[in-house]
Design a protein around this motif. Structure first.
Motif, PDB file in Angstrom:
ATOM      1  N   GLU A 241      -5.346  15.056  -0.657  1.00 24.28           N
ATOM      2  CA  GLU A 241      -6.199  15.166   0.750  1.00 24.28           C
ATOM      3  C   GLU A 241      -6.169  16.373   1.404  1.00 24.28           C
ATOM      4  O   GLU A 241      -7.016  16.634   2.106  1.00 24.28           O
ATOM      5  CB  GLU A 241      -5.507  13.874   1.696  1.00 24.28           C
ATOM      6  CG  GLU A 241      -5.579  12.551   1.128  1.00 24.28           C
ATOM      7  CD  GLU A 241      -6.849  11.954   0.518  1.00 24.28           C
ATOM      8  OE1 GLU A 241      -7.911  11.823   1.560  1.00 24.28           O
ATOM      9  OE2 GLU A 241      -6.834  11.515  -0.603  1.00 24.28           O
TER      10      GLU A 241
ATOM     11  N   THR B 198       0.725  -1.183  -0.089  1.00 23.01           N
ATOM     12  CA  THR B 198      -0.042   0.015  -0.028  1.00 23.01           C
ATOM     13  C   THR B 198       0.818   1.085   0.178  1.00 23.01           C
ATOM     14  O   THR B 198       1.978   1.085   0.195  1.00 23.01           O
ATOM     15  CB  THR B 198      -0.962   0.064   1.037  1.00 23.01           C
ATOM     16  OG1 THR B 198      -1.836   1.136   1.092  1.00 23.01           O
ATOM     17  CG2 THR B 198      -0.423  -0.219   2.305  1.00 23.01           C
ATOM     18  N   GLY B 199       0.347   2.372  -0.262  1.00 24.75           N
ATOM     19  CA  GLY B 199       0.820   3.387  -0.444  1.00 24.75           C
ATOM     20  C   GLY B 199       2.025   3.893   0.811  1.00 24.75           C
ATOM     21  O   GLY B 199       2.969   4.400   0.418  1.00 24.75           O
ATOM     22  N   THR B 200       1.301   4.095   1.858  1.00 30.52           N
ATOM     23  CA  THR B 200       2.169   4.294   3.102  1.00 30.52           C
ATOM     24  C   THR B 200       3.438   3.315   3.376  1.00 30.52           C
ATOM     25  O   THR B 200       4.457   3.792   3.714  1.00 30.52           O
ATOM     26  CB  THR B 200       1.218   4.284   4.370  1.00 30.52           C
ATOM     27  OG1 THR B 200       1.846   5.159   5.417  1.00 30.52           O
ATOM     28  CG2 THR B 200       1.070   2.890   4.730  1.00 30.52           C
TER      29      THR B 200
ATOM     30  N   VAL C  76       6.123   5.037   1.086  1.00 29.22           N
ATOM     31  CA  VAL C  76       6.418   6.312   1.738  1.00 29.22           C
ATOM     32  C   VAL C  76       7.308   5.929   3.015  1.00 29.22           C
ATOM     33  O   VAL C  76       8.522   6.616   3.309  1.00 29.22           O
ATOM     34  CB  VAL C  76       5.344   7.319   2.131  1.00 29.22           C
ATOM     35  CG1 VAL C  76       5.684   8.518   3.349  1.00 29.22           C
ATOM     36  CG2 VAL C  76       4.418   7.668   1.369  1.00 29.22           C
TER      37      VAL C  76
ATOM     38  N   PHE D 173      -0.521  15.018   2.974  1.00 31.31           N
ATOM     39  CA  PHE D 173      -0.670  13.741   3.490  1.00 31.31           C
ATOM     40  C   PHE D 173       0.006  12.539   2.818  1.00 31.31           C
ATOM     41  O   PHE D 173       0.305  12.394   1.653  1.00 31.31           O
ATOM     42  CB  PHE D 173      -2.163  13.588   3.048  1.00 31.31           C
ATOM     43  CG  PHE D 173      -3.046  12.142   3.592  1.00 31.31           C
ATOM     44  CD1 PHE D 173      -3.209  11.869   4.930  1.00 31.31           C
ATOM     45  CD2 PHE D 173      -2.799  10.999   2.770  1.00 31.31           C
ATOM     46  CE1 PHE D 173      -3.643  10.877   5.227  1.00 31.31           C
ATOM     47  CE2 PHE D 173      -3.270   9.658   3.371  1.00 31.31           C
ATOM     48  CZ  PHE D 173      -3.552   9.706   4.578  1.00 31.31           C
ATOM     49  N   HIS D 174       0.567  11.945   3.744  1.00 31.07           N
ATOM     50  CA  HIS D 174       1.427  10.730   3.076  1.00 31.07           C
ATOM     51  C   HIS D 174       1.027   9.352   3.668  1.00 31.07           C
ATOM     52  O   HIS D 174       1.910   8.466   3.413  1.00 31.07           O
ATOM     53  CB  HIS D 174       2.999  11.256   3.528  1.00 31.07           C
ATOM     54  CG  HIS D 174       3.355  12.438   2.709  1.00 31.07           C
ATOM     55  ND1 HIS D 174       3.656  12.437   1.332  1.00 31.07           N
ATOM     56  CD2 HIS D 174       3.527  13.877   3.244  1.00 31.07           C
ATOM     57  CE1 HIS D 174       4.087  13.767   1.193  1.00 31.07           C
ATOM     58  NE2 HIS D 174       4.138  14.438   2.170  1.00 31.07           N
TER      59      HIS D 174
ATOM     60  N   GLN E 266      -1.064   9.691  -4.965  1.00 34.56           N
ATOM     61  CA  GLN E 266      -2.193   9.947  -5.753  1.00 34.56           C
ATOM     62  C   GLN E 266      -2.233  10.623  -7.179  1.00 34.56           C
ATOM     63  O   GLN E 266      -3.150  10.677  -7.999  1.00 34.56           O
ATOM     64  CB  GLN E 266      -3.022  10.784  -4.744  1.00 34.56           C
ATOM     65  CG  GLN E 266      -4.480  11.203  -4.737  1.00 34.56           C
ATOM     66  CD  GLN E 266      -5.369  11.442  -3.879  1.00 34.56           C
ATOM     67  OE1 GLN E 266      -6.360  12.324  -3.988  1.00 34.56           O
ATOM     68  NE2 GLN E 266      -5.067  11.104  -2.505  1.00 34.56           N
TER      69      GLN E 266
ATOM     70  N   LYS F  94      -1.540   3.304  -5.414  1.00 32.16           N
ATOM     71  CA  LYS F  94      -3.017   3.641  -5.992  1.00 32.16           C
ATOM     72  C   LYS F  94      -3.157   3.051  -7.410  1.00 32.16           C
ATOM     73  O   LYS F  94      -3.428   1.908  -7.431  1.00 32.16           O
ATOM     74  CB  LYS F  94      -3.347   5.052  -6.114  1.00 32.16           C
ATOM     75  CG  LYS F  94      -3.351   5.778  -4.608  1.00 32.16           C
ATOM     76  CD  LYS F  94      -4.560   6.705  -4.394  1.00 32.16           C
ATOM     77  CE  LYS F  94      -4.135   7.454  -3.038  1.00 32.16           C
ATOM     78  NZ  LYS F  94      -5.377   6.913  -1.991  1.00 32.16           N
TER      79      LYS F  94
HETATM   80  C1  LIG Z   1      -0.156  11.387  -1.580  1.00 29.50           C
HETATM   81  C2  LIG Z   1      -0.344  10.091  -0.691  1.00 29.50           C
HETATM   82  N1  LIG Z   1       0.604   9.345   0.013  1.00 29.50           N
HETATM   83  C3  LIG Z   1       0.073   8.405   0.506  1.00 29.50           C
HETATM   84  C4  LIG Z   1      -0.932   7.961   0.608  1.00 29.50           C
HETATM   85  C5  LIG Z   1      -1.242   6.692   1.364  1.00 29.50           C
HETATM   86  O1  LIG Z   1      -1.622   5.543   0.833  1.00 29.50           O
HETATM   87  P1  LIG Z   1      -2.231   4.406   1.352  1.00 29.50           P
HETATM   88  O2  LIG Z   1      -3.531   4.691   1.976  1.00 29.50           O
HETATM   89  O3  LIG Z   1      -2.290   3.410   0.249  1.00 29.50           O
HETATM   90  O4  LIG Z   1      -1.723   3.656   2.428  1.00 29.50           O
HETATM   91  C6  LIG Z   1      -2.172   8.453   0.025  1.00 29.50           C
HETATM   92  C7  LIG Z   1      -3.419   7.987   0.106  1.00 29.50           C
HETATM   93  O5  LIG Z   1      -4.326   8.623  -0.036  1.00 29.50           O
HETATM   94  C8  LIG Z   1      -1.854   9.809  -0.810  1.00 29.50           C
HETATM   95  O6  LIG Z   1      -2.664  10.315  -1.168  1.00 29.50           O
END
Ligand SMILES: Cc1ncc(COP(=O)(O)O)c(C=O)c1O
Length: 422
Positions: A214, A115-117, A120, A143-144, A245, A271
């Motif tokens: 976000e 997943t995104g986080t 990061v 937002f990260h 995103q 995403k």
């Molecule tokens: C710019 C950005 N980074 C990180 C994330 C986190 O991604 P995830 O929800 O898949 O962990 C998001 C989620 O909306 C995001 O918009």
């Protein structure tokens, strides 16, 4: 007479209170195709949220679905840790040929977790390891993600409070236009960096979104991004662009930083990278930053091979030529035109509209209005979400494959929801 209240649904009795989207969209969804979802009662909804940007090619995109079904049918590997597989090879080769080479991007590719986080966290860990410093600079309203490292560089007070422990080693700086243009860009940041008395620990890296999704659809100008890249270069800080995103074509070009002509040291993607809504994320970085020891960053779900299959199909289908970028820019002009009409017919203080490509925000003077607009839009069959620290912005994030007619339909519904909530 005793009236028995309707039984609470299993969502209300069993699922945690933490659930959120289902509260704004009180329907039980069953099927989806392209830009439309259908609930179990047969109502259809036009989707202007696209899985928070995970469904840039629409729901159950037929080309990607075919590739996925063929792969599953022949018992292709589903779970692969980080083992070498044919599906991963095809993805890496396609990623290189379709995206990296034509753009002269030298990046290595890391699979950090689903997943995104996760991407990061990997980016932050790598930057700290490379530079031997702890501090990371982020921006107001950033937002990260929701894991602790990502939350430490996220602005939203409500989300940060959920951590339950101090969030450390992050320093926020003003995002583009945060001070309404009254202070020259980066004056404060650069001053703190050069002043031995400022108290700023020298940062390992700066993490930025080119458009804060976000945080309220705040668009950084190309000039601001170039000045940031230059500052990072001059001050020996790595530049991380979080394209989770805004990447995968959301703003037009595949990478949202292409318009500014910058080349970040590290890029996070997630995403819509799988294209099908399957979990997948990537951390890309310049080869000289690849100082990981084998297994130093690990995880069970880094080899989602069905996601590699749909990602490969998406890149070959939509990014082998420049059509997707042109189409997104054209659709974006359609959105901008409609939003300007909404602004023109709004009595009182006109709403602020901002965006690029197929990500747009509408902010009203009354901070509660965006929630009301989204609620009315839902009743009218349109899925829209809010964003911003006080949910004060209506956010438009349709699939990139939305047709002009669908776009027109959704924009007319939005205009009606705005009129009816005035
Ligand atoms: C710019 C950005 N980074 C990180 C994330 C986190 O991604 P995830 O929800 O898949 O962990 C998001 C989620 O909306 C995001 O918009």
């Amino acid at each position: 007479m005793t009236i028995t209240p309707p039984a609470l649904s299993v969502f209300e009795t069993l699922e945690s209170e933490v659930r959120s989207y289902c509260r704004g969209w009180p329907a039980v969804f069953d099927r989806a195709q392209g830009a439309r979802l259908t609930d179990e009662d047969g109502h259809t909804y036009l989707d202007f949220f696209a899985g928070a940007g995970s469904l840039n090619y629409g729901h159950n995109n037929p080309v990607l679905k075919r590739a996925l079904l063929d792969y599953l049918e022949r018992d292709g590997i589903t779970h692969g840790l980080d083992m070498a597989t044919t599906a991963k090879r095809a993805f890496l080769e396609t990623f290189q040929n379709v995206l990296l080479r034509p753009r002269d991007l030298p990046y290595k590719v890391m699979f950090p977790g689903p997943t995104g986080t996760n991407a990061v966290e990997a980016a932050l860990k790598l930057a700290r390891k490379v530079k031997g410093r702890e501090s990371i600079v982020s921006f107001t309203n950033a937002f990260h993600g929701m894991s602790l490292g990502s939350l430490a560089v996220t602005g939203n007070a409500f989300k940060r409070a959920g951590a339950g422990i101090p969030l450390v080693h992050g320093t926020p700086m003003p995002f583009d236009n945060y001070l309404d243009g009254q202070v020259p860009d980066f004056l404060w940041f650069e001053r703190l960096l050069e002043d031995q008395g400022s108290g700023l620990n020298k940062p390992a890296a700066v993490i930025v979104e080119t458009i804060q999704g976000e945080g309220g659809i705040n668009v950084a100008s190309p000039e601001w991004l170039r000045a940031l890249a230059d500052l990072c270069h001059r001050r020996d800080m790595l530049l991380i662009v979080d394209d989770i995103q805004m990447g995968c074509g959301r703003t037009g070009a595949f990478f949202s930083f292409e318009e500014a002509g910058i080349q970040p040291d590290i890029v996070t993607l997630s995403k819509s990278i799988s294209g099908y809504g399957l979990p997948m994320s990537l951390c890309l970085f310049n080869p000289e930053l690849d100082v990981w020891e084998p297994g130093e960053h690990n995880g069970t779900f880094r080899g989602n091979n069905p996601a590699f299959v749909t990602a490969t199909a998406a890149l070959n289908t939509y990014w082998a030529d420049g059509q997707m970028e042109k189409q997104t820019i054209a659709r974006g002009e359609q959105v901008e035109h409609a939003l300007k009409a909404i602004r023109a017919e709004s009595p009182g203080t006109p709403p602020d509209i901002r965006g690029r490509g197929l990500v747009w925000g509408v902010e009203f003077e009354d901070k509660n209005r965006a929630t009301a607009v989204c609620a009315r839009a839902f009743e009218l069959g349109l899925l829209l979400e809010t964003s911003g620290p006080q949910s004060e912005v209506v956010k438009l994030l349709p699939p990139l494959t939305v047709t002009p007619d669908e776009l027109d339909e959704g924009l007319r519904t939005l205009a009606r929801a705005v009129r009816e909530t005035a």
